[in-house]
Design a protein around this motif. Structure first.
Motif, PDB file in Angstrom:
ATOM      1  N   ALA A 160       1.709  13.865   0.086  1.00  0.00           N
ATOM      2  CA  ALA A 160       2.487  13.719  -1.147  1.00  0.00           C
ATOM      3  C   ALA A 160       2.063  12.471  -1.929  1.00  0.00           C
ATOM      4  N   GLU A 161       1.626  11.425  -1.214  1.00  0.00           N
ATOM      5  CA  GLU A 161       1.137  10.202  -1.859  1.00  0.00           C
ATOM      6  C   GLU A 161      -0.260  10.389  -2.445  1.00  0.00           C
ATOM      7  N   GLY A 162      -0.914  11.488  -2.069  1.00  0.00           N
ATOM      8  CA  GLY A 162      -2.257  11.743  -2.577  1.00  0.00           C
ATOM      9  C   GLY A 162      -3.361  11.125  -1.749  1.00  0.00           C
ATOM     10  N   TYR A 163      -3.051  10.718  -0.500  1.00  0.00           N
ATOM     11  CA  TYR A 163      -4.044  10.074   0.358  1.00  0.00           C
ATOM     12  C   TYR A 163      -4.863  11.057   1.180  1.00  0.00           C
ATOM     13  N   LEU A 164      -4.338  12.248   1.408  1.00  0.00           N
ATOM     14  CA  LEU A 164      -5.063  13.220   2.228  1.00  0.00           C
ATOM     15  C   LEU A 164      -4.699  14.635   1.820  1.00  0.00           C
ATOM     16  N   LEU A 165      -5.501  15.564   2.307  1.00  0.00           N
ATOM     17  CA  LEU A 165      -5.270  16.995   2.085  1.00  0.00           C
ATOM     18  C   LEU A 165      -5.202  17.684   3.443  1.00  0.00           C
ATOM     19  N   ARG A 166      -4.283  18.630   3.544  1.00  0.00           N
ATOM     20  CA  ARG A 166      -4.206  19.462   4.750  1.00  0.00           C
ATOM     21  C   ARG A 166      -4.830  20.807   4.411  1.00  0.00           C
ATOM     22  N   GLY A 167      -5.899  21.140   5.096  1.00  0.00           N
ATOM     23  CA  GLY A 167      -6.571  22.413   4.852  1.00  0.00           C
ATOM     24  C   GLY A 167      -6.605  23.242   6.121  1.00  0.00           C
ATOM     25  N   ARG A 168      -6.971  24.493   5.967  1.00  0.00           N
ATOM     26  CA  ARG A 168      -7.098  25.377   7.129  1.00  0.00           C
ATOM     27  C   ARG A 168      -8.404  25.112   7.860  1.00  0.00           C
ATOM     28  N   ASP A 169      -8.334  25.169   9.164  1.00  0.00           N
ATOM     29  CA  ASP A 169      -9.516  25.017  10.007  1.00  0.00           C
ATOM     30  C   ASP A 169     -10.328  26.302   9.909  1.00  0.00           C
ATOM     31  N   PRO A 170     -11.574  26.241   9.479  1.00  0.00           N
ATOM     32  CA  PRO A 170     -12.368  27.466   9.352  1.00  0.00           C
ATOM     33  C   PRO A 170     -12.584  28.178  10.693  1.00  0.00           C
TER      34      PRO A 170
ATOM     35  N   LEU B 163       0.826  -1.213   0.000  1.00  0.00           N
ATOM     36  CA  LEU B 163       0.000   0.000   0.000  1.00  0.00           C
ATOM     37  C   LEU B 163       0.860   1.263   0.000  1.00  0.00           C
ATOM     38  N   ASN B 164       2.158   1.065  -0.038  1.00  0.00           N
ATOM     39  CA  ASN B 164       3.110   2.175   0.012  1.00  0.00           C
ATOM     40  C   ASN B 164       2.954   2.972   1.312  1.00  0.00           C
ATOM     41  N   LEU B 165       2.757   2.243   2.421  1.00  0.00           N
ATOM     42  CA  LEU B 165       2.609   2.860   3.735  1.00  0.00           C
ATOM     43  C   LEU B 165       3.603   2.262   4.718  1.00  0.00           C
ATOM     44  N   THR B 166       4.100   3.091   5.609  1.00  0.00           N
ATOM     45  CA  THR B 166       4.844   2.600   6.763  1.00  0.00           C
ATOM     46  C   THR B 166       3.823   2.324   7.863  1.00  0.00           C
ATOM     47  N   TYR B 167       4.251   1.636   8.904  1.00  0.00           N
ATOM     48  CA  TYR B 167       3.330   1.357  10.004  1.00  0.00           C
ATOM     49  C   TYR B 167       2.813   2.642  10.660  1.00  0.00           C
ATOM     50  N   PRO B 168       3.678   3.622  10.962  1.00  0.00           N
ATOM     51  CA  PRO B 168       3.143   4.871  11.539  1.00  0.00           C
ATOM     52  C   PRO B 168       2.172   5.600  10.599  1.00  0.00           C
ATOM     53  N   GLN B 169       2.441   5.576   9.294  1.00  0.00           N
ATOM     54  CA  GLN B 169       1.517   6.191   8.347  1.00  0.00           C
ATOM     55  C   GLN B 169       0.182   5.446   8.348  1.00  0.00           C
TER      56      GLN B 169
END
Length: 147
Positions: A83-93, A39-45
């Motif tokens: 960077a893998e495309g699994y999530l987005l970091r957005g600003r908290d409204p 899955l291209n993941l480390t255990y912590p990821q």
């Protein structure tokens, strides 16, 4: 005259609970490694993704708290997942200083593969669901007592 008293012997390595936890943890993460590599993941990821599969929209501090880590160790994991495309970091409204994390479609799709990893690991453990519940309960109690 009484026999001389010998000082108590320290516990052996196998009598140390800390060693049993440590060695088991190492074996568990070693077993997860090839399963997660696909899955291209480390255990912590993977753990970060598990938290986000449970609840999206959390901040890095929330995830760090949930994983009992400091946010400084979570941030690089999150950046790699982004960077893998699994999530987005957005600003908290509600607070522009905070970042909230949301899964992308690719991150949501990964959940099914994550479930398969969990099932494969459970099968490899070769213990019953009742054993898992008892171990988890005991570890939760120990963790709470050490907090």
């Amino acid at each position: 005259m009484s026999a001389p008293k010998h000082p108590p012997k320290p516990p052996t390595l196998d009598q140390h609970l800390c060693f049993k936890l440590y060695s088991t943890s190492l074996k568990m993460t070693q077993h997860y490694k090839p399963l997660l590599a696909a899955l291209n993941l480390t255990y912590p990821q993977y753990l970060v993704m598990v938290v986000l599969w449970e609840q999206e929209g959390l901040g890095i501090k929330d995830i760090a708290q949930r994983l009992q880590q400091d946010s400084g160790s979570i941030t690089p994991l999150v950046k790699r997942l982004e960077a893998e495309g699994y999530l987005l970091r957005g600003r908290d409204p509600l607070d522009e200083r905070n970042r909230v994390l949301t899964l992308t479609a690719k991150g949501r799709e990964l959940r099914a593969a994550g479930l398969r990893v969990s099932e494969q690991f459970a099968h490899a453990c070769a213990i019953t669901h009742q054993d898992v519940e008892q171990l988890a309960s005991g570890l939760d109690k120990l963790n709470g007592n050490l907090s």
